[in-house]
Design a protein around this motif. Structure first.
Motif, PDB file in Angstrom:
ATOM      1  N   ILE A  26      44.743   8.467  30.571  1.00  0.00           N
ATOM      2  CA  ILE A  26      43.661   7.961  31.425  1.00  0.00           C
ATOM      3  C   ILE A  26      42.458   7.720  30.522  1.00  0.00           C
ATOM      4  CG2 ILE A  26      42.101   8.559  33.348  1.00  0.00           C
ATOM      5  CD1 ILE A  26      45.049   8.070  34.111  1.00  0.00           C
ATOM      6  N   CYS A  27      41.784   6.575  30.703  1.00  0.00           N
ATOM      7  CA  CYS A  27      40.646   6.301  29.829  1.00  0.00           C
ATOM      8  C   CYS A  27      39.500   5.674  30.604  1.00  0.00           C
ATOM      9  CB  CYS A  27      41.056   5.432  28.642  1.00  0.00           C
ATOM     10  SG  CYS A  27      41.040   3.678  28.967  1.00  0.00           S
ATOM     11  N   GLY A  28      38.395   5.445  29.899  1.00  0.00           N
ATOM     12  CA  GLY A  28      37.190   4.904  30.515  1.00  0.00           C
ATOM     13  C   GLY A  28      37.434   3.620  31.291  1.00  0.00           C
ATOM     14  N   SER A  29      38.321   2.760  30.786  1.00  0.00           N
ATOM     15  CA  SER A  29      38.517   1.495  31.498  1.00  0.00           C
ATOM     16  C   SER A  29      39.194   1.734  32.854  1.00  0.00           C
ATOM     17  CB  SER A  29      39.269   0.473  30.648  1.00  0.00           C
ATOM     18  OG  SER A  29      40.516   0.960  30.271  1.00  0.00           O
ATOM     19  N   ASP A  30      39.935   2.830  32.980  1.00  0.00           N
ATOM     20  CA  ASP A  30      40.479   3.182  34.306  1.00  0.00           C
ATOM     21  C   ASP A  30      39.348   3.467  35.288  1.00  0.00           C
ATOM     22  OD1 ASP A  30      43.431   3.236  34.050  1.00  0.00           O
ATOM     23  OD2 ASP A  30      43.029   4.745  32.525  1.00  0.00           O
ATOM     24  N   GLY A  52      47.341   2.737  35.290  1.00  0.00           N
ATOM     25  CA  GLY A  52      48.084   3.285  34.156  1.00  0.00           C
ATOM     26  C   GLY A  52      48.462   2.212  33.156  1.00  0.00           C
ATOM     27  N   HIS A  53      47.666   2.132  32.052  1.00  0.00           N
ATOM     28  CA  HIS A  53      47.961   1.121  31.030  1.00  0.00           C
ATOM     29  C   HIS A  53      48.261   1.750  29.661  1.00  0.00           C
ATOM     30  CE1 HIS A  53      43.643   1.901  30.793  1.00  0.00           C
ATOM     31  NE2 HIS A  53      43.791   1.719  29.499  1.00  0.00           N
ATOM     32  N   GLU A  54      48.118   3.084  29.565  1.00  0.00           N
ATOM     33  CA  GLU A  54      48.445   3.772  28.297  1.00  0.00           C
ATOM     34  C   GLU A  54      49.748   4.513  28.526  1.00  0.00           C
ATOM     35  OE1 GLU A  54      45.080   6.234  27.235  1.00  0.00           O
ATOM     36  OE2 GLU A  54      43.714   4.533  27.181  1.00  0.00           O
ATOM     37  N   VAL A  55      50.849   3.790  28.420  1.00  0.00           N
ATOM     38  CA  VAL A  55      52.106   4.300  28.960  1.00  0.00           C
ATOM     39  C   VAL A  55      53.149   4.566  27.873  1.00  0.00           C
ATOM     40  CG1 VAL A  55      53.918   3.917  30.676  1.00  0.00           C
ATOM     41  CG2 VAL A  55      51.671   2.832  30.978  1.00  0.00           C
ATOM     42  N   VAL A 137      49.684   5.526  21.654  1.00  0.00           N
ATOM     43  CA  VAL A 137      49.834   4.255  20.922  1.00  0.00           C
ATOM     44  C   VAL A 137      48.834   3.218  21.445  1.00  0.00           C
ATOM     45  CG1 VAL A 137      51.355   2.279  20.518  1.00  0.00           C
ATOM     46  CG2 VAL A 137      52.248   4.601  20.236  1.00  0.00           C
ATOM     47  N   GLU A 138      48.663   3.152  22.764  1.00  0.00           N
ATOM     48  CA  GLU A 138      47.769   2.113  23.308  1.00  0.00           C
ATOM     49  C   GLU A 138      46.321   2.319  22.862  1.00  0.00           C
ATOM     50  OE1 GLU A 138      45.377  -0.490  25.719  1.00  0.00           O
ATOM     51  OE2 GLU A 138      45.247   1.691  25.673  1.00  0.00           O
ATOM     52  N   PRO A 139      45.715   3.511  23.050  1.00  0.00           N
ATOM     53  CA  PRO A 139      44.349   3.652  22.516  1.00  0.00           C
ATOM     54  C   PRO A 139      44.276   3.476  20.993  1.00  0.00           C
ATOM     55  CG  PRO A 139      45.160   5.741  23.485  1.00  0.00           C
ATOM     56  CD  PRO A 139      46.117   4.674  23.877  1.00  0.00           C
TER      57      PRO A 139
HETATM   58 ZN   LIG Z   1      42.702   2.653  27.946  1.00  0.00          ZN
END
Ligand SMILES: [Zn+2]
Ligand SMILES: [Zn+2]
Length: 332
Positions: A26-30, A52-55, A137-139
């Motif tokens: 979970i990140c700031g853009s969420d 959920g985009h950091e999967v 990996v995504e961040p």
């Molecule tokens: Zn993110």
């Protein structure tokens, strides 16, 4: 935000892979999305949406015609972005800012569900023991993009403003290119983590103080802002060397005032960063595989999928206590 039943996805079609999300960061853009603060271009507020985009996920089944090497049971990271392939940015190899791009978890349903069908081009095997680390990996891919944009090279001095997960990932990505890195943050606990990863650190007291302290030594060739806070962005422009690069990674809708002469006198490059390309995502996989042990401490809290709304609320309300919150889909 609530948990509810949704239909099972179909078997994967040609070129598709069915995966079971195992760990979702979970990140700031969420939060930006959830609170409706994204611009229309960046995703607006397309509710209802499975975020959920950091999967990181486990492959369940592979559709016909997919490339060799994808097999059930594998741990993979999902490249969140699809692009049109026709617009100007796409044609010049910058599909990450495609005019009609689509991100999982923002424009289309993402990883906070038990199963997800996705195009094989978005599926990247990751050779690490823990799916929680694979979810980084995504961040990390954002950091890889940022050091590319900033043309960080061996021996350069890089200042990173902000020591959250992206700031720490920027530290690793810049070190990986042979730079020495100074990380600046308001919170001593975050700086401690950056120090353990080999950074010099400086506690943010005021912009003037930070500019004076860092400017007294050798002005950094590259300053990367991972805060999106106007005072930090102004400090970045003041701090950076002549002929240097300022890279903006932190998201914000705020306006910032600059003295224009700073840009002309020092002939600065100011470079924005949005997501990354698929080649850079592959580089992020490699960086995570080589630094799995160093990255693991970035994950400060884990929640089960059934607790997803609590996890997001926790991360939003306690930014000072939280590094990275990860929601586990593989524990029910
Ligand atoms: Zn993110
Ligand atoms: Zn495009």
């Amino acid at each position: 935000m609530r948990v509810r039943d949704v239909p099972e996805p179909d078997e994967p079609g040609p070129g598709e892979v069915l995966v079971r999300p195992a760990a979702v960061g979970i990140c700031g853009s969420d939060f930006h999305f959830f609170e409706g603060r994204l611009s229309e271009h960046a995703g607006g507020s397309g509710f209802p949406r499975i975020q959920g985009h950091e999967v990181a996920a486990t492959v369940e089944s592979v559709g016909p015609g997919c490339r060799e090497g994808l097999r059930p049971g594998q741990t993979v990271a999902l490249f969140p972005l699809r692009a049109c392939g026709r617009c100007y940015p796409c044609r010049i190899g910058r599909a990450n800012v495609c005019v009609s791009f689509s991100l999982i978890g923002i424009h289309e349903d993402g990883g906070l569900q038990e199963r997800l069908c996705i195009a094989e081009e978005q599926v990247f095997p990751v050779d690490v023991a823990s799916p929680v680390v694979a979810a980084l990996v995504e961040p990390v891919s954002i950091a890889v993009r940022a050091v590319h944009r900033g043309r960080v090279t061996e021996g350069e001095r890089v200042v990173v403003l902000g020591a959250g997960p992206i700031g720490q990932a920027l530290l690793l990505a810049a070190q990986d290119r042979g730079a020495s890195v100074v990380v600046v943050d308001l919170l001593e606990s975050r700086l401690e983590l950056a120090r353990s990863l080999g950074a010099e650190t400086l506690l943010w007291t005021s912009a003037d103080e930070v500019v004076a302290r860092l400017g007294r030594e050798r002005a950094p060739e590259v300053v990367i802002d991972a805060t999106g806070v106007p005072a930090a962005v102004r400090a970045a422009v003041e701090l950076v060397s002549s002929a240097g690069r300022v890279v903006q990674v932190g998201m914000s809708g705020d306006e910032v005032t600059f003295r224009l002469g700073s840009f002309t006198e020092k002939e600065l490059d100011v470079l924005g960063v949005a997501c990354c390309g698929s080649t850079e995502f592959g580089e992020a996989v490699d960086l995570v595989e080589r630094n799995a042990d160093r990255l693991a401490p970035l994950v400060s809290h884990e929640f089960d999928l059934a607790e997803a709304p609590d996890a997001v609320r926790f991360a939003m309300e306690r930014p000072a206590d939280v590094m990275k919150v990860v929601i586990r889909g593989d524990r029910t």
